[in-house]
Write an enzyme that holds these catalytic residues in place. Sequence first.
Site, PDB file in Angstrom:
ATOM      1  N   LYS A 116      10.752 -10.760 -36.987  1.00  0.00           N
ATOM      2  CA  LYS A 116      10.756 -10.215 -35.621  1.00  0.00           C
ATOM      3  C   LYS A 116      11.890  -9.230 -35.381  1.00  0.00           C
ATOM      4  CE  LYS A 116       8.265 -13.679 -33.193  1.00  0.00           C
ATOM      5  NZ  LYS A 116       8.280 -14.331 -31.906  1.00  0.00           N
ATOM      6  N   GLY A 165       5.557 -20.049 -30.405  1.00  0.00           N
ATOM      7  CA  GLY A 165       6.467 -20.467 -29.334  1.00  0.00           C
ATOM      8  C   GLY A 165       7.602 -21.368 -29.795  1.00  0.00           C
ATOM      9  N   GLU A 200      17.722 -12.048 -26.701  1.00  0.00           N
ATOM     10  CA  GLU A 200      16.922 -11.123 -25.910  1.00  0.00           C
ATOM     11  C   GLU A 200      17.180 -11.381 -24.439  1.00  0.00           C
ATOM     12  OE1 GLU A 200      12.594 -11.343 -26.498  1.00  0.00           O
ATOM     13  OE2 GLU A 200      12.872  -9.934 -28.143  1.00  0.00           O
ATOM     14  N   LYS A 201      17.084 -10.383 -23.639  1.00  0.00           N
ATOM     15  CA  LYS A 201      17.118 -10.563 -22.187  1.00  0.00           C
ATOM     16  C   LYS A 201      15.956 -11.478 -21.828  1.00  0.00           C
ATOM     17  CE  LYS A 201      18.102  -9.455 -17.904  1.00  0.00           C
ATOM     18  NZ  LYS A 201      19.319 -10.196 -17.519  1.00  0.00           N
ATOM     19  N   HIS A 208       2.358 -11.249 -19.774  1.00  0.00           N
ATOM     20  CA  HIS A 208       2.192 -10.974 -21.202  1.00  0.00           C
ATOM     21  C   HIS A 208       0.969 -10.072 -21.312  1.00  0.00           C
ATOM     22  CE1 HIS A 208       1.846 -12.243 -25.602  1.00  0.00           C
ATOM     23  NE2 HIS A 208       0.729 -11.578 -25.359  1.00  0.00           N
ATOM     24  N   ARG A 291      -3.063  -9.363 -37.587  1.00  0.00           N
ATOM     25  CA  ARG A 291      -4.281 -10.111 -37.950  1.00  0.00           C
ATOM     26  C   ARG A 291      -5.249 -10.061 -36.768  1.00  0.00           C
ATOM     27  NH1 ARG A 291      -3.200 -14.180 -34.350  1.00  0.00           N
ATOM     28  NH2 ARG A 291      -1.002 -14.722 -34.211  1.00  0.00           N
ATOM     29  N   VAL A 294      -7.015 -14.920 -31.800  1.00  0.00           N
ATOM     30  CA  VAL A 294      -7.944 -15.869 -31.166  1.00  0.00           C
ATOM     31  C   VAL A 294      -8.695 -15.177 -30.026  1.00  0.00           C
ATOM     32  CG1 VAL A 294      -8.104 -18.026 -29.856  1.00  0.00           C
ATOM     33  CG2 VAL A 294      -6.438 -17.833 -31.727  1.00  0.00           C
TER      34      VAL A 294
HETATM   35  P1  ADP Z   1       5.762 -16.475 -30.753  1.00  0.00           P
HETATM   36  O1  ADP Z   1       5.667 -15.613 -31.967  1.00  0.00           O
HETATM   37  O2  ADP Z   1       6.472 -17.769 -31.017  1.00  0.00           O
HETATM   38  O3  ADP Z   1       4.461 -16.633 -30.035  1.00  0.00           O
HETATM   39  P2  ADP Z   1       6.610 -14.372 -28.878  1.00  0.00           P
HETATM   40  O4  ADP Z   1       7.769 -13.482 -29.122  1.00  0.00           O
HETATM   41  O5  ADP Z   1       5.247 -13.788 -29.052  1.00  0.00           O
HETATM   42  O6  ADP Z   1       6.768 -15.705 -29.760  1.00  0.00           O
HETATM   43  O7  ADP Z   1       6.716 -14.954 -27.427  1.00  0.00           O
HETATM   44  C1  ADP Z   1       5.798 -15.920 -26.951  1.00  0.00           C
HETATM   45  C2  ADP Z   1       5.932 -16.073 -25.448  1.00  0.00           C
HETATM   46  O8  ADP Z   1       7.280 -16.445 -25.103  1.00  0.00           O
HETATM   47  C3  ADP Z   1       5.682 -14.806 -24.657  1.00  0.00           C
HETATM   48  O9  ADP Z   1       4.295 -14.599 -24.421  1.00  0.00           O
HETATM   49  C4  ADP Z   1       6.434 -15.110 -23.387  1.00  0.00           C
HETATM   50  O10 ADP Z   1       5.715 -16.031 -22.594  1.00  0.00           O
HETATM   51  C5  ADP Z   1       7.675 -15.831 -23.885  1.00  0.00           C
HETATM   52  N1  ADP Z   1       8.791 -14.875 -24.129  1.00  0.00           N
HETATM   53  C6  ADP Z   1       9.078 -14.245 -25.302  1.00  0.00           C
HETATM   54  N2  ADP Z   1      10.134 -13.409 -25.152  1.00  0.00           N
HETATM   55  C7  ADP Z   1      10.540 -13.519 -23.874  1.00  0.00           C
HETATM   56  C8  ADP Z   1      11.592 -12.910 -23.074  1.00  0.00           C
HETATM   57  N3  ADP Z   1      12.440 -12.028 -23.609  1.00  0.00           N
HETATM   58  N4  ADP Z   1      11.695 -13.268 -21.777  1.00  0.00           N
HETATM   59  C9  ADP Z   1      10.839 -14.175 -21.222  1.00  0.00           C
HETATM   60  N5  ADP Z   1       9.851 -14.778 -21.915  1.00  0.00           N
HETATM   61  C10 ADP Z   1       9.678 -14.466 -23.200  1.00  0.00           C
END
Ligand code: ADP
Length: 451
Positions: A116, A165, A200-201, A208, A291, A294
């Site tokens: 990432k 997550g 990250e902020k 999303h 990929r 879902v």
């Molecule tokens: P994963 O690969 O584990 O799914 P992601 O980076 O895609 O992780 O993030 C999954 C979810 O986590 C996002 O859809 C959002 O709901 C939350 N999230 C991720 N980054 C942030 C952020 N910087 N601030 C608030 N929520 C976040």
Amino acid sequence: MFDKILIANRGEIALRVLRACKELGIATVAVHSTADADAMHVRLADESVCIGPPPSKDSYLNIPALLAACEITGADAVHPGYGFLSENARFAEILAEHNLHFIGPKSEHIRLMGDKIEAKKTARRLGIPVVPGSEGAVGPEDDAMAIAKAIGFPVLVKAASGGGGRGMKVAQTEADLMLALSTAGNEAKSAFGDASVYLEKYLQKPRHIEIQVLGDGRGGAIHLGERDCSLQRRHQKVWEEGPSPVLSAEARAKIGATCAKAMQDMQYLGVGTIEFLYEDGEFYFIEMNTRIQVEHPVTEMITGIDLVLEQIRVAAGGDLPCTQDEIVLNGHAIECRVNAENPVTFRPSPGRIVRYHPPGGLGVRIDSAAYQDYVIPPYYDSMVGKLIVHGKTRAECLMRLRRALDEMVVDGIETTLPLFRALVREPGIIDGDYHIHWLEHYLAAGDTKKP
Ligand code: ADP
């Protein structure tokens, strides 16, 4: 084009890939664990090979067994579906070393986006807006507090190799930071074998929104609009829809063009999803999935493009199905992930489906490998199937979804159907006025206690 595709997956996605292969006139090989001998994808494939005992690491993740299955059946390409080996760059390389095609992106792009931190750097370089955060991994030698203060609290600690997550912890204030760093690091170490984390902020009430892309690997790439996946529980998507209720045509065209251009520059091959958080009219890149996802049917319903079929075509060296201008978004689609889980506690509920009746009618699609008397095994994810509904407008789509959910019968196990029946009647959902924490708040308020 390929002659015979081995589908290295199970459940609804194995069936989904099989359907695309049949429509392309390609022979199919199903693989299965001993727990899945009676599965629908095994019954419908031209050939099937048992690749091991129930645990995924011994079957669906067992690369030597998959190679042997290709050898025995003479398959010339492998479709990984989602999950399992779909984002494993080494698997793609091993297949190539055995003169087999991996139906997915180039291995270097899988590897790049799988990290990432590297993904964010690449996105920034390609002109994609990213979430403010640390430059790279935050190690013990770094002054994490200074970095966090520069970003501004609250901050989110995220695992570099995270997924699903996991390995994510919020630090609301300075006092929470050290604990969040160690908890996220430990969780990442045990889940992914890599403890590196970054900051990250933490966005407070974003949505999303993700952009679907398709590339031919030679510099041609298009985008197919967005999906809004803001309804989540524990960072896992529950309900996805497209178009997003909050995005204007101009905003869509702008972010879509940025993504398509980035994929052209990368010479990206196959389907991919660029995920963003969207707040106050701004997009912030979080990750890219290399990929099929879902929730891909949402896009298929509003574009009329079969993403899996096109994914196979471009993997075989084919051209994109159309130009960007030829993509027209038509109506609205919503997908509900119906899981074998208690609708209040979300405890998995594997077991026998004693009665099964999928809904039907115009604009109703079920992507599921379930059938009456099917036993959902306890070893894998708890998905029963996806209900996808299409309508001319979002309002029509919601009314159709309501009646489809009321028609659907899955008895014998607990499912999340009652949750969706409640959600489709919620004012916040009907108005499209929700963000990534909406569902957790709703569930905490106990509104589903009487589903
Ligand atoms: P994963 O690969 O584990 O799914 P992601 O980076 O895609 O992780 O993030 C999954 C979810 O986590 C996002 O859809 C959002 O709901 C939350 N999230 C991720 N980054 C942030 C952020 N910087 N601030 C608030 N929520 C976040």
